[in-house]
Scaffold this active site. Structure first.
Site, mmCIF file in Angstrom:
data_model
loop_
_atom_site.group_PDB
_atom_site.id
_atom_site.type_symbol
_atom_site.label_atom_id
_atom_site.label_comp_id
_atom_site.label_asym_id
_atom_site.label_seq_id
_atom_site.Cartn_x
_atom_site.Cartn_y
_atom_site.Cartn_z
ATOM 1 N N LEU A 190 13.131 71.162 21.594
ATOM 2 C CA LEU A 190 13.865 70.225 20.741
ATOM 3 C C LEU A 190 14.619 70.873 19.581
ATOM 4 O O LEU A 190 15.287 70.165 18.833
ATOM 5 C CB LEU A 190 12.895 69.180 20.163
ATOM 6 C CG LEU A 190 12.230 68.233 21.160
ATOM 7 C CD1 LEU A 190 11.264 67.302 20.441
ATOM 8 C CD2 LEU A 190 13.263 67.423 21.933
ATOM 9 N N HIS A 191 14.512 72.183 19.404
ATOM 10 C CA HIS A 191 15.067 72.772 18.179
ATOM 11 C C HIS A 191 14.624 71.938 16.969
ATOM 12 O O HIS A 191 15.455 71.401 16.217
ATOM 13 C CB HIS A 191 16.589 72.829 18.213
ATOM 14 C CG HIS A 191 17.153 73.968 19.008
ATOM 15 N ND1 HIS A 191 18.486 74.056 19.336
ATOM 16 C CD2 HIS A 191 16.572 75.072 19.556
ATOM 17 C CE1 HIS A 191 18.700 75.152 20.042
ATOM 18 N NE2 HIS A 191 17.549 75.788 20.191
ATOM 19 N N ALA A 217 18.492 67.117 17.375
ATOM 20 C CA ALA A 217 19.756 66.717 17.997
ATOM 21 C C ALA A 217 19.990 67.493 19.287
ATOM 22 O O ALA A 217 21.044 67.350 19.905
ATOM 23 C CB ALA A 217 20.916 66.941 17.030
ATOM 24 N N HIS A 218 19.027 68.340 19.665
ATOM 25 C CA HIS A 218 19.162 69.178 20.864
ATOM 26 C C HIS A 218 17.907 69.033 21.705
ATOM 27 O O HIS A 218 16.820 69.377 21.246
ATOM 28 C CB HIS A 218 19.340 70.658 20.484
ATOM 29 C CG HIS A 218 20.425 70.910 19.499
ATOM 30 N ND1 HIS A 218 20.401 71.977 18.609
ATOM 31 C CD2 HIS A 218 21.574 70.234 19.241
ATOM 32 C CE1 HIS A 218 21.480 71.951 17.857
ATOM 33 N NE2 HIS A 218 22.215 70.896 18.216
ATOM 34 N N GLN A 219 18.064 68.535 22.917
ATOM 35 C CA GLN A 219 16.926 68.417 23.836
ATOM 36 C C GLN A 219 17.237 69.278 25.064
ATOM 37 O O GLN A 219 18.334 69.195 25.614
ATOM 38 C CB GLN A 219 16.696 66.961 24.231
ATOM 39 C CG GLN A 219 16.399 66.045 23.036
ATOM 40 C CD GLN A 219 17.627 65.423 22.410
ATOM 41 O OE1 GLN A 219 18.526 64.971 23.108
ATOM 42 N NE2 GLN A 219 17.692 65.380 21.076
#
Length: 687
Positions: free
Chosen positions: A435-436, A605-607
């Site tokens: 997920l960052h 915001a990154h998956q």
């Protein structure tokens, strides 16, 4: 979904508890701002829509929470007065919420955070075209730009508009239209193949992007912007519209770091990541997007990140961005700050303006507002899909598709959920979710920062990307900043404290600590087939995140911030004078605080990586060509195919990987024997 009158009364009481009407502090020039209460600014109709967009389980939990607050015997006996929440005195309501925030009971912390985010987001971010938002002028926020009457309203892509049950045949069915699906559609259509794109979200263009925060998050993001992990500890932002994340992202066009490419090739047996083909794909998508660093200047918080990092002698770089057509006009510069709600000016070069347009120009068909329920399978291969299209007047229409190849690019949450609904059972499908994980560290400056204007992210501090000699660490960047999201991110300790912070919004600059997480979570599906997201930040990754928090705070101080707000819910605050930290013991004490879910604000915001690509079929669902090991003719072309997380904003890596996969698809279609084509054509579209 409609709330009952009793539920509305409880919701209004909650809104007033989080945003109370207060007397203005002594000497404050703005009594109207302080007198404004939450219930006067929260639209419960929009609250209902946001809750309705969540999974059935989440909706049920929310309604149970309202019942708890309205039932003295269940909700408030341990607190004292045997009265519903709405009948408590204002100070009692606030104390109850504070007790939930600090509770050792995870469900109470989760409930507090869900309610807090809902009400402050709607209060500060909501608006109407006629009246705007009362508080904006009091916090220095200008609101949406005045629309340019010269901007053409005609959409350049004409989408399909079925009004009754429909069936389509195609060479390639692409599910999803973002960084992955858009590239595959453009590449395959330009090569002469019959392409159909199904997109769950709507098609917005130009003036459709109103720049109104609550409305645009509700239209363009997954779950109306309310997606989160099951424990509520991490809020997730994921685009759900034509163009997907490339329509709403922050325009950072990072190339995949060499050390990440080497790691993927070595540890996951995918040698093409270090080969010339993947490099050519990176070049191709960069050229198509017009990636450059020729923006005119930084906004306030990016300039602070640059100045503070340079003052400390740390590695800081310009971020390449996929924007072109920029002029020196103030309107265009300011407009970049709103493009997380879609780019009204057409400057951002996402798939909407590039690959999808190419696909349409070469005959591809696009069908929006269409949720795919399952991929159809027969004899060990994909044959098409079943979906439901929602018409302009809200009616559901059944859609079936028969295709020679199916490409799933629905994002790292929805892609594994769709494959699981379709009957795939690879042991690693949905696993290894990265997920960052990100926190915000905010600084108050004497000068106006106005973080809502200009490029959302144009500077990156790379001094901490590889900690302890590993490939894991953090980057310091800046987020988009508009009142609704800003209010959600800022810690809430009391109504007065939060109001005081929001009144200084124009002087607030934020850095984000983006963590390349080594350890992951998973995506599964509930009994309705909806995705369930489980993720717990590991001790290892939390250690790196806290190192980044300290670094971000020090950069704020070096840049001239007089106050730094740290992301823990207890609101540890740093004070500085003349670039010197006055209470360094606060930073030293951060690792000793409790960092459990919902005790601090964590975002993603990154998956990535839930259908990871690799050379070992036992541990990787996706092969190096993008085709699934378990099902022929079924491909994955989004961030879920990453062997592990990218460590940088993933758009360009997704696009390059999709471009690489598209070349395999072209070869596969070209090489398909005539007899197999005939067999596929004769099969029914559904199993």
């Amino acid at each position: 979904m409609q709330f009952t009158e009793a539920q509305c009364a409880t919701l209004r009481a909650l809104a007033d508890a989080f945003i109370p009407a207060l007397p203005a502090p002594a000497g404050a020039p703005d009594p109207a701002y302080w007198a404004r209460c939450g219930s006067a600014g929260v639209d419960l109709t929009k609250a209902a829509r946001l809750i309705e967009a969540q999974s059935a389980g989440t909706r049920q939990e929310f309604l149970q929470l309202l019942q708890l607050l309205d039932t003295p015997a269940l909700g408030l006996t341990w607190f004292g007065p045997l009265r519903p929440f709405g009948r408590l005195a204002p100070e009692q309501r606030e104390k109850l919420l504070q007790s939930w925030a600090a509770s050792n009971v995870p469900q109470l912390r989760k409930g507090f955070q869900a309610l807090r985010k809902l009400f402050v987001f709607l209060f500060y971010g909501g608006s109407t075209p006629e009246q705007g938002n009362f508080v904006w002028e009091h916090i220095g926020y200008p609101g949406p730009q005045v629309p340019d009457p010269a901007v053409a309203a005609e959409k350049p892509i004409r989408t399909l508009q079925p009004t009754q049950d429909a069936h389509y045949d195609c060479d390639v069915l692409v599910i999803g239209s973002g960084a992955g699906g858009g590239v595959v559609a453009g590449e395959l259509a330009a090569a002469g193949h019959d392409v159909l794109v199904l997109e769950k979200g709507p098609y917005f263009h130009g003036p459709d992007f109103t720049q109104r925060e609550v409305d645009m998050l509700g239209e363009l993001y997954e779950a109306r912007g309310g997606l989160s992990t099951q424990d509520g500890g991490i809020a997730l932002l994921a685009g759900s519209c034509l163009g997907g994340g490339t329509t709403v992202n922050w325009a950072g066009a990072f190339r995949t770091p060499d050390y990440v490419r080497e790691e993927w090739a070595r540890e996951h047996q995918v040698p093409h990541f270090t080969g010339p083909d993947f490099s050519r794909s990176l070049e191709a998508v960069s050229e198509a997007l017009g990636v450059n660093t020729a923006y005119p200047r930084h906004n306030g918080q990016n300039q602070a990140l640059w100045d503070g990092s340079r003052a400390l002698g740390q590695d800081v770089k310009l971020i390449p961005r996929n924007e072109k057509g920029l002029t020196s006009s103030e309107e265009h510069f300011c407009g970049l700050g709103y493009s997380g709600f879609g780019d009204r000016h057409g400057i951002k070069q996402g798939t909407l303006n590039t690959y999808l347009q190419t696909a349409f120009d070469h005959g591809a068909r696009l069908l929006c507002s269409t949720a795919v329920t399952r991929v159809t399978l027969a004899h060990g291969r994909a044959t098409g899909a079943e979906a439901v299209h929602t018409t302009a007047d809200g009616r559901p229409v059944r859609v079936t598709v028969r295709a020679r190849r199916v490409v799933v690019a629905a994002g790292s949450i929805q892609t594994p959920a769709l494959l699981l609904r379709s009957g795939l059972r690879h042991a690693h499908l949905g696993q290894h979710l990265h997920l960052h994980p990100t926190v915000a560290v905010s600084g108050l400056y004497r000068q106006r920062i106005e973080p809502w204007h200009g490029p959302m992210m144009s500077v990156v501090n790379d001094a901490f990307t590889r900690l302890e000699g590993s490939n894991f660490g953090v980057k310091l960047e800046t987020p988009p900043a508009h009142p609704g999201l800003m209010a959600m991110v800022l810690p809430w300790r009391s109504g007065q404290q939060h109001k005081a912070l929001m009144q200084q919004a124009a002087h607030l600059g934020s850095f984000i600590v983006l963590t390349r997480d080594r350890d992951g979570g998973r995506v599964s599906v509930d009994r309705h087939g909806a995705p369930c997201i489980d993720y717990i930040l590991s001790d290892y990754d939390r250690g790196h995140l806290l190192r980044g928090v300290r670094a971000a705070a020090e950069v704020h101080v070096a840049a001239g911030a007089h106050t730094v707000l740290l992301p823990h819910g207890t609101l540890p605050t740093l004070h500085a004078e003349n670039g010197q930290l006055q209470n360094p013991e606060v930073l030293a004490g951060l690792p000793y605080l409790s960092w459990k879910a919902n005790q601090f604000g964590l975002y993603s915001a990154h998956q990535m990586s839930t259908c990871r690509m690799g050379g070992n079929a036992a541990t990787h669902p996706t092969s190096p060509t993008g085709e699934l090991y378990d099902v022929r003719h079924l491909f994955v072309a989004d961030a879920s195919a990453f062997p592990a997380c990218s460590g940088v904003n993933p758009m360009l890596t997704i696009m390059a990987l999709a471009h690489h996969t598209a070349q395999h698809l072209k070869a596969s279609l070209q090489a398909e024997p005539v007899v197999e084509r005939a067999a596929v054509a004769s099969e029914p579209g559904r199993v």
